[in-house]
Design an enzyme around this catalytic site. Structure first.
Site, PDB file in Angstrom:
ATOM      1  N   CYS A  27       0.406  -1.491   0.115  1.00  0.00           N
ATOM      2  CA  CYS A  27       0.299   0.093   0.178  1.00  0.00           C
ATOM      3  C   CYS A  27       0.829   1.494  -0.290  1.00  0.00           C
ATOM      4  CB  CYS A  27      -1.119   0.158   0.911  1.00  0.00           C
ATOM      5  SG  CYS A  27      -1.521   1.637   1.611  1.00  0.00           S
ATOM      6  N   CYS A  30       0.661   3.578   2.871  1.00  0.00           N
ATOM      7  CA  CYS A  30       0.902   3.429   3.894  1.00  0.00           C
ATOM      8  C   CYS A  30       2.107   3.875   4.551  1.00  0.00           C
ATOM      9  CB  CYS A  30       0.681   1.801   4.721  1.00  0.00           C
ATOM     10  SG  CYS A  30      -1.007   0.719   4.517  1.00  0.00           S
TER      11      CYS A  30
END
Length: 106
Positions: A27, A30
Site C-alpha cells: 500500500c 501506508c
C-alpha cells in the site's frame, strides 16, 4: 515491560493509549504514513504506544475491527476505541488529535 511480550489484546486493554496502524506492505499511502508515525512517536513520547498490524498477516484482527481500507489508524485505551481514521493523516493533525483524545480519557 516484563520479559514476556504482551499480546495485542493486553496492549489495547492497558492504561496506556495505543495507536494501531493497520497497513499492508503493498500500500502506497501506508508507506507515506511511516515517517508521519515516527514523527508523532517522537512528539508524543510515552503518552502513546504505536503498533503496526499487517492486515495480510493478521486478517482476524483487521476483520474484528472492521478495517476495510488501509491505512486505518485506531486509537485504543483501556479496550475502548477513542478515535479512528482511514487514509493518510498529516503529522500535525495526527498529533493534535491524539493529544486531545488522550486528554479527554485520562
Amino acid at each position: 515491560m516484563s520479559a514476556k511480550a504482551k499480546t495485542f489484546q493486553e496492549l489495547i486493554n492497558g492504561d496506556q493509549a495505543v495507536l494501531v496502524d493497520f497497513f499492508a506492505t503493498w500500500c502506497g499511502p501506508c508507506k507515506m504514513m511511516q515517517p508521519i508515525l515516527e514523527d508523532a512517536a517522537k512528539q508524543l513520547g510515552d503518552k502513546v504506544k504505536i503498533l503496526k498490524v499487517d492486515v495480510d498477516k493478521n486478517q482476524l484482527a483487521a476483520s474484528k475491527f472492521q478495517v476495510r481500507g488501509v491505512p486505518t489508524l485506531i486509537l485504543f485505551q483501556k479496550g475502548k476505541i477513542l478515535w479512528r481514521e482511514s487514509g493518510v493523516v498529516p503529522a500535525h493533525q495526527l498529533v493534535n488529535t491524539l493529544k486531545a483524545s488522550i486528554a479527554e480519557n485520562p
